[in-house]
Design an enzyme around this catalytic site. Structure first.
Site, mmCIF file in Angstrom:
data_model
loop_
_atom_site.group_PDB
_atom_site.id
_atom_site.type_symbol
_atom_site.label_atom_id
_atom_site.label_comp_id
_atom_site.label_asym_id
_atom_site.label_seq_id
_atom_site.Cartn_x
_atom_site.Cartn_y
_atom_site.Cartn_z
ATOM 1 C CE LYS A 39 -2.329 1.677 3.710
ATOM 2 N NZ LYS A 39 -2.223 3.144 3.728
ATOM 3 C CG ASP A 66 -4.968 4.376 1.973
ATOM 4 O OD1 ASP A 66 -6.125 4.773 1.708
ATOM 5 O OD2 ASP A 66 -4.568 4.144 3.135
ATOM 6 C CE LYS A 68 -7.171 6.553 4.670
ATOM 7 N NZ LYS A 68 -5.716 6.397 4.405
ATOM 8 C CG ASP A 71 -11.678 18.266 -4.478
ATOM 9 O OD1 ASP A 71 -12.555 19.130 -4.708
ATOM 10 O OD2 ASP A 71 -10.476 18.540 -4.355
ATOM 11 C CG ASN A 74 -14.581 18.201 -13.218
ATOM 12 O OD1 ASN A 74 -14.779 17.499 -14.207
ATOM 13 N ND2 ASN A 74 -13.615 19.116 -13.164
ATOM 14 C CB THR A 121 -9.281 1.713 11.744
ATOM 15 O OG1 THR A 121 -8.057 2.219 11.177
ATOM 16 C CG2 THR A 121 -9.974 0.820 10.752
ATOM 17 N NE ARG A 212 1.237 2.995 13.113
ATOM 18 C CZ ARG A 212 0.321 3.775 13.665
ATOM 19 N NH1 ARG A 212 0.684 4.754 14.466
ATOM 20 N NH2 ARG A 212 -0.958 3.590 13.405
#
Ligand SMILES: O=c1ccn([C@@H]2O[C@H](COP(=O)(O)O)[C@@H](O)[C@H]2O)c(=O)[nH]1
Length: 236
Positions: A39, A66, A68, A71, A74, A121, A212
């Site tokens: 990722k 990732d 996310k 907006d 368009n 999360t 991590r």
């Protein structure tokens, strides 16, 4: 998306949360065959890491971008069109109806799968209320999952805590991708809705996202191998 056909070793997605391309390449070399799916998130993408998508896919790995996105429609659509040409498997958008619809329409004709982030999360009910939401985590996750399914989104990012309930709601056509994975004994950090790899698989998660606990381990390859073994055992 056909979660039933996932290669078991592809179920572990390691978050390459490192400060730059050199650190990412060193980690990829160190992890070797232990990791097949990576990722790339904010930290690496904003440090020039997106060209790694082509490098990784050329080496036979899969990549989850990732970012996310969220907006006006368009702008989301134009962003998704640019990302679709990179060859990644997954891209995240936040689970807002305009955003999800724009992303699904814009990726048409490509192999890119869109994942909707339900509720981060690191959030619990108190965090949602502080942000102005009336619903708690489980109700908001469920409502967003239903909207995502109606809009034709390919998969959901959720905590493994919600996986079993979401599976009942969305069935097996949508993938469930779960960060918030903590092997027994590892630090929780800023995550609030967590499970071990074995419990996440048992709850019905398709993919486990781990950052991590691998990236900060004294021996990242051994940490990844241990998670792969736990996943394999949980799958029976
Ligand atoms: O709800 C979400 C969505 C994305 N993430 C990302 O997953 C990894 C988790 O890293 P850890 O170090 O294992 O906590 C990270 O890149 C997040 O940006 C998430 O945690 N929760």
């Amino acid at each position: 998306m056909q979660p039933a056909n996932i290669v078991p070793r592809d179920r572990l997605i390691v978050a390459l949360d490192v400060p730059g391309v050199a650190a990412a390449e060193a980690m990829i070399a160190r992890l070797g065959d232990s990791v097949t799916f990576y990722k790339i998130g904010y930290q690496l993408a904003y440090a020039g890491g997106l060209p790694l998508v082509r490098q990784l896919t050329a080496a036979g790995k899969k990549v989850f971008i990732d970012l996310k996105l969220h907006d006006i429609g368009n702008t989301v659509a134009r962003g998704v069109e640019s990302i679709a040409s990179l060859g990644a498997t997954f891209l995240t958008v936040h689970a807002y109806p305009q955003t999800m619809k724009a992303a699904i329409d814009a990726r048409a004709g490509s192999n890119l799968k869109i994942l909707a982030v339900t509720v981060l999360t690191s959030y619990d009910d108190g965090d949602l209320h502080a942000a102005g939401y009336r619903l708690g985590v489980s109700d908001l996750v469920e409502a967003r999952a239903r909207q995502a399914q109606t809009l034709g989104v390919d998969g959901l990012v959720c905590s493994p805590e919600e996986a079993a309930n979401l599976r009942r709601i969305v069935g097996h056509r949508m993938g469930l991708v779960t960060p918030g994975i903590r092997p027994a004994g590892s630090s929780v950090g800023d995550q609030k809705r967590i499970m071990t790899p074995a419990r996440a698989i048992a709850a019905g998660a398709d993919y486990l996202v781990v950052g991590r606990p691998v990236m900060e381990a004294a021996d990242p390859k051994a940490a990844a191998d241990a998670i792969q073994a736990e996943i394999a055992q949980a799958l029976g």
